[in-house]
Design a protein around this motif. Sequence first.
Motif, mmCIF file in Angstrom:
data_model
loop_
_atom_site.group_PDB
_atom_site.id
_atom_site.type_symbol
_atom_site.label_atom_id
_atom_site.label_comp_id
_atom_site.label_asym_id
_atom_site.label_seq_id
_atom_site.Cartn_x
_atom_site.Cartn_y
_atom_site.Cartn_z
ATOM 1 N N ILE A 222 0.861 -1.188 0.000
ATOM 2 C CA ILE A 222 0.000 0.000 0.000
ATOM 3 C C ILE A 222 0.898 1.238 0.000
ATOM 4 C CG2 ILE A 222 -1.646 1.343 1.382
ATOM 5 C CD1 ILE A 222 -2.980 -1.208 2.138
ATOM 6 N N GLY A 223 0.498 2.233 -0.788
ATOM 7 C CA GLY A 223 1.266 3.482 -0.819
ATOM 8 C C GLY A 223 2.205 3.569 -2.008
ATOM 9 N N GLN A 224 2.544 2.421 -2.609
ATOM 10 C CA GLN A 224 3.410 2.477 -3.791
ATOM 11 C C GLN A 224 2.612 2.960 -5.007
ATOM 12 O OE1 GLN A 224 5.088 -1.607 -3.576
ATOM 13 N NE2 GLN A 224 7.069 -0.591 -3.688
ATOM 14 N N ASP A 225 3.323 3.464 -5.999
ATOM 15 C CA ASP A 225 2.665 3.861 -7.238
ATOM 16 C C ASP A 225 2.930 2.809 -8.296
ATOM 17 O OD1 ASP A 225 1.561 6.262 -6.390
ATOM 18 O OD2 ASP A 225 3.482 7.302 -6.635
ATOM 19 N N ILE A 226 1.849 2.326 -8.927
ATOM 20 C CA ILE A 226 2.042 1.333 -9.973
ATOM 21 C C ILE A 226 1.645 1.914 -11.327
ATOM 22 C CG2 ILE A 226 1.857 -0.710 -8.532
ATOM 23 C CD1 ILE A 226 -1.086 -0.915 -9.373
ATOM 24 N N GLN A 227 2.233 1.357 -12.356
ATOM 25 C CA GLN A 227 2.027 1.896 -13.696
ATOM 26 C C GLN A 227 1.595 0.783 -14.650
ATOM 27 O OE1 GLN A 227 5.487 3.994 -15.064
ATOM 28 N NE2 GLN A 227 4.381 5.040 -16.700
ATOM 29 N N SER A 228 0.611 1.106 -15.504
ATOM 30 C CA SER A 228 0.126 0.134 -16.484
ATOM 31 C C SER A 228 1.026 0.140 -17.708
ATOM 32 C CB SER A 228 -1.304 0.500 -16.892
ATOM 33 O OG SER A 228 -1.563 0.047 -18.204
ATOM 34 N N MET A 229 1.382 -1.045 -18.202
ATOM 35 C CA MET A 229 2.217 -1.103 -19.402
ATOM 36 C C MET A 229 1.396 -0.782 -20.645
ATOM 37 S SD MET A 229 5.156 -3.847 -18.830
ATOM 38 C CE MET A 229 6.093 -2.885 -19.948
ATOM 39 N N ASN A 230 0.081 -1.023 -20.558
ATOM 40 C CA ASN A 230 -0.769 -0.781 -21.714
ATOM 41 C C ASN A 230 -1.056 0.694 -21.937
ATOM 42 O OD1 ASN A 230 -2.205 -2.641 -23.613
ATOM 43 N ND2 ASN A 230 -2.187 -3.894 -21.764
ATOM 44 N N THR A 231 -1.361 1.403 -20.840
ATOM 45 C CA THR A 231 -1.769 2.800 -20.984
ATOM 46 C C THR A 231 -0.692 3.765 -20.514
ATOM 47 O OG1 THR A 231 -2.692 2.919 -18.770
ATOM 48 C CG2 THR A 231 -4.162 2.146 -20.509
ATOM 49 N N GLY A 232 0.291 3.279 -19.760
ATOM 50 C CA GLY A 232 1.324 4.159 -19.220
ATOM 51 C C GLY A 232 0.859 4.971 -18.022
ATOM 52 N N LYS A 233 -0.424 4.826 -17.647
ATOM 53 C CA LYS A 233 -0.941 5.624 -16.537
ATOM 54 C C LYS A 233 -0.467 5.089 -15.183
ATOM 55 C CE LYS A 233 -4.980 7.729 -18.482
ATOM 56 N NZ LYS A 233 -6.332 7.435 -18.902
ATOM 57 N N THR A 234 -0.350 6.005 -14.225
ATOM 58 C CA THR A 234 0.150 5.652 -12.896
ATOM 59 C C THR A 234 -0.976 5.742 -11.860
ATOM 60 O OG1 THR A 234 2.178 6.684 -13.568
ATOM 61 C CG2 THR A 234 1.975 6.191 -11.253
ATOM 62 N N TYR A 235 -0.950 4.823 -10.892
ATOM 63 C CA TYR A 235 -1.986 4.805 -9.858
ATOM 64 C C TYR A 235 -1.358 4.539 -8.496
ATOM 65 C CZ TYR A 235 -4.735 3.804 -14.047
ATOM 66 O OH TYR A 235 -5.285 3.848 -15.293
ATOM 67 N N PRO A 236 -1.839 5.227 -7.438
ATOM 68 C CA PRO A 236 -1.383 4.912 -6.091
ATOM 69 C C PRO A 236 -2.136 3.687 -5.571
ATOM 70 C CG PRO A 236 -2.937 6.739 -6.036
ATOM 71 C CD PRO A 236 -2.790 6.351 -7.477
ATOM 72 N N VAL A 237 -1.430 2.736 -4.964
ATOM 73 C CA VAL A 237 -2.096 1.563 -4.397
ATOM 74 C C VAL A 237 -2.772 1.970 -3.095
ATOM 75 C CG1 VAL A 237 -1.768 -0.753 -3.479
ATOM 76 C CG2 VAL A 237 -0.460 -0.006 -5.477
ATOM 77 N N LYS A 238 -4.100 1.932 -3.069
ATOM 78 C CA LYS A 238 -4.864 2.398 -1.909
ATOM 79 C C LYS A 238 -5.249 1.253 -0.981
ATOM 80 C CE LYS A 238 -5.487 6.824 -2.617
ATOM 81 N NZ LYS A 238 -5.013 7.804 -1.649
ATOM 82 N N SER A 239 -5.559 0.117 -1.599
ATOM 83 C CA SER A 239 -5.976 -1.020 -0.764
ATOM 84 C C SER A 239 -5.517 -2.310 -1.416
ATOM 85 C CB SER A 239 -7.508 -1.042 -0.620
ATOM 86 O OG SER A 239 -8.105 -1.337 -1.865
ATOM 87 N N ILE A 240 -5.199 -3.279 -0.555
ATOM 88 C CA ILE A 240 -4.867 -4.617 -1.044
ATOM 89 C C ILE A 240 -5.660 -5.598 -0.187
ATOM 90 C CG2 ILE A 240 -3.028 -6.311 -1.433
ATOM 91 C CD1 ILE A 240 -1.009 -4.099 -1.464
ATOM 92 N N SER A 241 -6.320 -6.550 -0.832
ATOM 93 C CA SER A 241 -6.995 -7.571 -0.032
ATOM 94 C C SER A 241 -6.840 -8.939 -0.631
ATOM 95 C CB SER A 241 -8.501 -7.292 0.134
ATOM 96 O OG SER A 241 -8.902 -6.135 -0.501
ATOM 97 N N LEU A 242 -6.912 -9.936 0.269
ATOM 98 C CA LEU A 242 -7.060 -11.322 -0.163
ATOM 99 C C LEU A 242 -8.559 -11.576 -0.258
ATOM 100 C CD1 LEU A 242 -4.563 -13.197 2.200
ATOM 101 C CD2 LEU A 242 -4.175 -12.393 -0.143
#
Length: 605
Positions: A222-242
């Motif tokens: 949580i808190g890292q920024d991830i980027q899509s290879m398809n669109t190049g857009k970046t998103y902050p990881v807000k939540s992770i769940s199992l």
Amino acid sequence: IPIERIRNFSIIAHVDHGKSTLADRLLELTGAVSKNSGQAQILDSLQVERERGITVKAQTVSLFYQYPEDGQIYLLNLIDTPGHVDFANEVSRSLAVCDGVILLVDACHGVQAQTVANYHLAKSQNLTVVPVLNKIDIKHANPDRVCKELESLFEIPTSEVLKISAKLGTGVPDVLNRIISAIPPPKVNRGGLFRGFLFDSWYDKFRGALNLMYINDGSIEIGQDIQSMNTGKTYPVKSISLLRPGEEPVDKLNAGQVGLIGCNMRSSKESIIGDTFHVKGKPVEALSRFKPQQPMVYAGIYPADQSKHVALRSAIEKLVLNDSAVTVTPDSSPALGQGWRLGFLGLLHMEVFCQRLEQEFSAEPIITAPSVTYKLKLCNQKLIKQNGSDTLYISNAALFPEKSAVEEYYEPFVLGTIITPSEYVGPIISLCVDRRGQQLKSVNIDQDRLLMKYILPLNEIILDFNDKLKAISSGYASFNYEDHGYHETNVVRLEIHLNGRPVEEMCRIVHSSKAVQIAREMVLRLKELIPRQMIQVAIQACVGSKVLARETLKPYRKDVTAKLYGGDVTRRMKLLRQQAEGKKKMRSIANVRVPHETFIDVLKR
Ligand code: GDP
Ligand code: MG
């Protein structure tokens, strides 16, 4: 949990062989849900799944299990998949993140067409196959016969086959232990840079698109920024769940795990199944674990009235996010207004999509008859120029070019597999011949069951082939198909004329050998469907300038109030008003008023 103690697996089987029931037992045994929760097929959460009793969407759940052999806790990620051929896309999408599968076979009905298809799909992806016979509690179950089938078809030794009753729970712990002993842990790299594979997503009103990701390398927090290879857009990881199967929040996922990531993705279009994500600024090589399937069947979809256009568009967009196999392009029709042309993997897929639109988004669209995509070789220079090539792909009959502009026609064919008890072979062969099928092979898989392979035109099976097959075999024959490319064909454009005027929405492409028969059926149906008018109506079915069938609708003025004797004025007014409203929904063609529903109804066989 270390990689060696993770297993990612899926249950594959023919429809009704007990996948969802086995999944329920696995959930209970590992404590993910309590026993006797009173709910069966827990992972079938959509309303359409509960009503139809089939799984449409693959669902994922993380289970923790203490392995008796070494006393250690293992993480088992189970991906439940649908069994029906139309949802093969969901199956291969699920298999993309698995290292093994449970091949579940009903001990009464034996190997079926989808069992064969799913087995080969799993093998082609180098997955470990754990063979399991289910429903051994049923009296007339014949596990020995089914073991022989597994041996003759797949060379699976009988000694490897587990025998269980998912309903009663008999033998289910052995399945868990076999998953751990037979299926290898995921082949991933925890030390590397984060690399995530997006394999499912759905829309949440508050959080936007939620992405189900398989962590192929490294880890994500949580808190890292991830980027899509398809669109190049970046998103902050807000939540992770199992998913267990409800959401259970965690801070971090490591390679080999599967989890749901919320990252403020607002538009559903940004979430692309098969996309690879990496940490912002640290690019990696894209993963190619899954090849999406091309749609086989196309249909127009229109709002019941144009004021609902925007609402329908947003419903379609959200649903497509959860069903990535559907393709969408804008379309319009003089009778039905602005709409879209949607591509589906098959008719059941289309029906389920429309039912979900109604149930999950309260949309009530009009769907036009489904059609396949034809391939045309053009010989008209002007058209070739317009099209940019002499090959034209077309599914909308209204846009079909004149015969003189086309040199060759091609239609899509499929390679069908039919498995049936031998007593039904006669009627099945007749059905296939009637559908222009060509037999390639017919072999015995045990004393009294046969496997047949046919090449069939897709157009002949999309509407009702499976239903007919089930009807003539008392439900015992099963059918599955795969793409077999385009074959040259001879098709014509069948037009319907009302008082000499062509009706664009009713024209369709048919094989020339069937034109006369379909022409007759259509005019007779139209005669029933179109209400009588003030004027006489000639209903004709034509190919080019040739009339193949004709019916006449006699003139007649329908006075809805005629049977009411005097009296009740309000009732009389109400009837007249209803009649006026009924008229509004009609479309006038050469002074002939045609109700909206007729456009769809006439195309149904
Ligand atoms: P799926 O389509 O493969 O997911 O199959 P389901 O899990 O929905 O099961 C289909 C039907 O078979 C349901 O009516 C189940 O109750 C039944 N069923 C599943 N497993 C067993 C079993 O071990 N024994 C018996 N007698 N019925 C079973
Ligand atoms: Mg199911």
